[in-house]
Design an enzyme around this catalytic site. Structure first.
Site, mmCIF file in Angstrom:
data_model
loop_
_atom_site.group_PDB
_atom_site.id
_atom_site.type_symbol
_atom_site.label_atom_id
_atom_site.label_comp_id
_atom_site.label_asym_id
_atom_site.label_seq_id
_atom_site.Cartn_x
_atom_site.Cartn_y
_atom_site.Cartn_z
ATOM 1 N N ASP A 135 -4.855 3.101 -50.920
ATOM 2 C CA ASP A 135 -4.176 4.000 -51.836
ATOM 3 C C ASP A 135 -3.693 5.193 -51.012
ATOM 4 O O ASP A 135 -4.009 5.317 -49.833
ATOM 5 C CB ASP A 135 -5.080 4.436 -52.999
ATOM 6 C CG ASP A 135 -6.418 4.984 -52.524
ATOM 7 O OD1 ASP A 135 -6.509 5.411 -51.355
ATOM 8 O OD2 ASP A 135 -7.373 5.002 -53.304
ATOM 9 N N ASP A 137 -3.656 9.288 -50.596
ATOM 10 C CA ASP A 137 -4.459 10.452 -50.964
ATOM 11 C C ASP A 137 -3.615 11.716 -50.805
ATOM 12 O O ASP A 137 -3.128 12.009 -49.706
ATOM 13 C CB ASP A 137 -5.691 10.541 -50.071
ATOM 14 C CG ASP A 137 -6.572 9.310 -50.197
ATOM 15 O OD1 ASP A 137 -7.158 9.111 -51.266
ATOM 16 O OD2 ASP A 137 -6.659 8.551 -49.209
#
Length: 227
Positions: A135, A137
């Site tokens: 993912d 950040d």
């Protein structure tokens, strides 16, 4: 003497810095890391931590087990410090996978953000941090509850559109930070992080009113949060 840096600040140590690893067995890897010219990142300290030195972290790539190496250093041994990389800079970097270029550029168009985690370290070091399940950040500076509400909705729409995950924190006035998913939730209390520690605080006290009440606010083309 440099100012005490905030969480997520990137720091480069002087050539003769007197640092100490939290785990002595990590000394050799950290020495090689700094010899390569790579930075460390400022980590959160416990509120009751008696050690006045700056707490730093070095996250290793997946090939090295994703270990996070901790160390302490005096402020005087920090040669240079910089904020986390800007999202716009990361989105166009050659080290970012092609499949992420459009999603990251779209995120950058929503609101200014700073990048930490895998994408930042891949750009900073040239090592392989990003993988198929990564993912992204991010850190957003959010001034008020309305901006937080609108940005939450924009991030939820982004995840639904691209089938990817964005993690990160809303950085509030005064230096505190809250994970954006906690803001998106409906709990009465949220975990608030500060450089000296973390603890639960009332959601209603974050901006002077309860976050999550958008009163029908429509999404603008670019969310009004601070860069």
């Amino acid at each position: 003497m440099p100012d005490r840096p905030a969480r997520h600040t990137l720091v480069w140590l002087s050539a003769h810095a007197d640092w100490r690893a939290d785990v002595p067995a990590h000394d050799a890897r950290l020495a090689a890391w700094f010899a390569g010219g790579f930075p460390a990142v400022v980590a959160r300290r416990a509120a009751d931590d008696p050690d006045p030195r700056v707490r730093l972290g070095v996250p290793l790539p997946p090939a090295e087990g994703k270990l996070r190496l901790g160390l302490r250093v005096s402020l005087n041994d920090i040669a240079r410090q910089a904020p986390p990389l800007a999202l716009g800079e990361v989105a166009v970097h050659a080290g970012v996978p092609e499949a992420w270029r459009v999603p990251l550029s779209t995120l950058d168009a929503l609101a200014p953000a700073r990048v930490f985690g895998a994408f930042a370290w891949q750009v900073l070091t040239g090592l392989d941090y990003v993988h198929a399940r990564s993912d992204v950040d991010l850190l957003w500076s959010v001034r008020d509850a309305r901006g937080a509400d609108v940005l939450v909705r924009a991030l939820q729409d982004w995840e639904a559109r691209f089938g990817l995950r964005v993690d990160g924190e809303f950085c509030l006035p005064g230096g505190a930070a809250v994970n954006w998913r906690e803001i998106a939730g409906g709990s009465r209390q949220v975990l608030v992080k500060r450089v000296e520690g973390a603890g639960l605080e009332l959601r209603s006290a974050l901006f002077g009113r309860a976050v999550g009440d958008t009163h029908g606010v429509s999404l603008p083309g670019r969310v009004g949060v601070a860069s």
